[in-house]
Write a protein that holds these residues in place. Sequence first.
Motif: not given
Length: 242
Positions: A34-57
């Motif tokens: 899960x941490x790897x997939x979360x890291x990919x989300x951050x790389x795809x959309x850095x510096x955002x409050x709500x990442x569009x690539x995963x659940x808000x929760x």
Amino acid sequence: MSSKPSIYHEKQVKELCALHALNNLFQMRGTYSKSELDAICSRLSPNVWINPHRSMLGLGNYDINVIMAALQKKGCEAVWFDKRKDPGCLDLSNICGFILNVPSDYKLGFVMLPLRRRHWITIRQIQGNFYNLDSKLEAPQLIGRSSDLIAYLKEQLDSKEKELFVVVSREVEEKQLWMHQYAIQNSRPNTQSTEQPLTKSECESPIGSISSLSQYDYRNRDAECLQVTEVRNCVVSRENQY
């Protein structure tokens, strides 16, 4: 009598179906975390409050961008399959597996909530047979041999709400070896040639190419199946920044 094959099958936890689908595809626990997939989300959309690539929760619900980026780390690609084509044009010998995207109801305990989510399911071959490795199943579901798989995919793709991604190596994707060569030839524009014309294949698209699809709307959490070329460009551009 042949022994029953040993099959790795991760079962559903929270909204981590994309993680389960990836680990079931590679038949190994911990291929991804899960941490790897979360890291990919951050790389795809850095510096955002709500990442569009995963659940808000933060419970999962990863989109296709994350799956494609994760597969590329293993030298693989997820190729969107145009459901207007006949699955019979697939060259199964060059395909690692399939990831099917389906609509799914959302439950909180035993309560059905009025929310629509997307669910990721892996299908792959193990010791000669194809299996449905849906993380919501109690056990892997046998589909059968190649002809059974093609029939199964046809049935699944009859639904407008389901999308199929073909998982292949990068080399296979670059050379389009995941489709039979006659299908590739028939999909090309007609040119003058002295060669005998090929018979019309069921793999021909009756409408057009993938370019006719609408643009992906990142604000729509249910719109997780998008134009593959755009996703790949997005992933590559983001990865190149790091």
